[in-house]
Write a protein that holds these residues in place. Sequence first.
Motif, PDB file in Angstrom:
ATOM      1  N   GLU A  82     -14.364  -1.654 -10.543  1.00 59.29           N
ATOM      2  CA  GLU A  82     -14.500  -1.477  -9.095  1.00 59.29           C
ATOM      3  C   GLU A  82     -14.003  -0.093  -8.679  1.00 59.29           C
ATOM      4  N   GLY A  83     -14.786   0.562  -7.821  1.00 57.50           N
ATOM      5  CA  GLY A  83     -14.435   1.905  -7.385  1.00 57.50           C
ATOM      6  C   GLY A  83     -13.083   1.977  -6.690  1.00 57.50           C
ATOM      7  N   MET A  84     -12.737   0.956  -5.910  1.00 56.92           N
ATOM      8  CA  MET A  84     -11.451   0.943  -5.222  1.00 56.92           C
ATOM      9  C   MET A  84     -10.308   0.849  -6.217  1.00 56.92           C
ATOM     10  N   GLU A  85     -10.481   0.069  -7.284  1.00 56.75           N
ATOM     11  CA  GLU A  85      -9.444  -0.031  -8.314  1.00 56.75           C
ATOM     12  C   GLU A  85      -9.224   1.322  -8.981  1.00 56.75           C
ATOM     13  N   LEU A  86     -10.322   2.022  -9.278  1.00 52.49           N
ATOM     14  CA  LEU A  86     -10.211   3.347  -9.887  1.00 52.49           C
ATOM     15  C   LEU A  86      -9.503   4.303  -8.933  1.00 52.49           C
ATOM     16  N   PHE A  87      -9.870   4.276  -7.665  1.00 52.81           N
ATOM     17  CA  PHE A  87      -9.249   5.163  -6.683  1.00 52.81           C
ATOM     18  C   PHE A  87      -7.755   4.883  -6.559  1.00 52.81           C
ATOM     19  N   GLN A  88      -7.368   3.618  -6.508  1.00 55.90           N
ATOM     20  CA  GLN A  88      -5.953   3.263  -6.402  1.00 55.90           C
ATOM     21  C   GLN A  88      -5.186   3.680  -7.650  1.00 55.90           C
ATOM     22  N   MET A  89      -5.805   3.494  -8.813  1.00 53.71           N
ATOM     23  CA  MET A  89      -5.152   3.875 -10.054  1.00 53.71           C
ATOM     24  C   MET A  89      -4.907   5.379 -10.110  1.00 53.71           C
ATOM     25  N   VAL A  90      -5.963   6.159  -9.860  1.00 53.24           N
ATOM     26  CA  VAL A  90      -5.837   7.608  -9.964  1.00 53.24           C
ATOM     27  C   VAL A  90      -4.944   8.150  -8.848  1.00 53.24           C
ATOM     28  N   GLY A  91      -5.011   7.560  -7.662  1.00 51.47           N
ATOM     29  CA  GLY A  91      -4.139   7.987  -6.576  1.00 51.47           C
ATOM     30  C   GLY A  91      -2.668   7.793  -6.905  1.00 51.47           C
TER      31      GLY A  91
END
Length: 261
Positions: free
Chosen positions: A149-158
């Motif tokens: 999920e794109g949101m999971e990737l964004f939260q991880m990298v953030g």
Amino acid sequence: MKQFSILMQKEWRENIRNYKIYWVPAIFILLGITEPVVNFFLPQILQSSGGLPEGAVFEFPTPPPEQILAAVMEQFQTIGMAVLILAYMGTVAGERKSGTATLLYVRPLSFPAYFLSKWVVASAISLVSVWVGFLAGYYYTLLFFDRVEGMELFQMVGTYSIWVLLIVSIIVAASAAMPNGGLAAAVAFAIYLILQLTDGLFGAAWSISPVKLPQYAAAWLADSPDSGSLTGAIGIAALIILALLVFGSWISWKNKAKTKV
């Protein structure tokens, strides 16, 4: 503010001349690509390496995409951090040792603006490198395995980006404190290893340790990290970064007399 803008332009041009804006992101992209590609082609790699009994068949379970991205982060934690240390170990110390800093120090100079300009450029290039590296890893993970999920990737990298800013702050502050880039790299490596070792020994009793930020970043792929622990870790990391910026500005001023003429 005008002096800070001028120093930022100088620092940016310097990073263009020494190609850091190109080779640092390129290495992170390579690291991001390597993990999914190697995992996908691992059976073929083993077969082509030879030395296996005739007719031998090895079945490898397909790793979940979350595991691949977590492995990409592990690459960043080892090779990636070493790349950042080597890239920015001389960002302040190198100018003093070469004597180029003399051209700045003979003028009225705001050392907070001087140090902050170096930190901002180093942080920007480092963050861009980490983000494009993860995006490259995500693309090949999506291509060869499955989507995350794109949101999971964004939260991880953030979340991981806060950790990267902390490491960059340590590197640039060490460069300001040490007489040359080699010692700055040694100090930065030592601090990084001590942080990892300390967290391994005592981290279980301190959930808000900023050293746990990579773990909390990876936790977004499985479920989500504990919000209280994550907020505490980010808050402490922000305070340490602020303290390092103050220290770096002060030690840059303190060490100006050590500049080679």
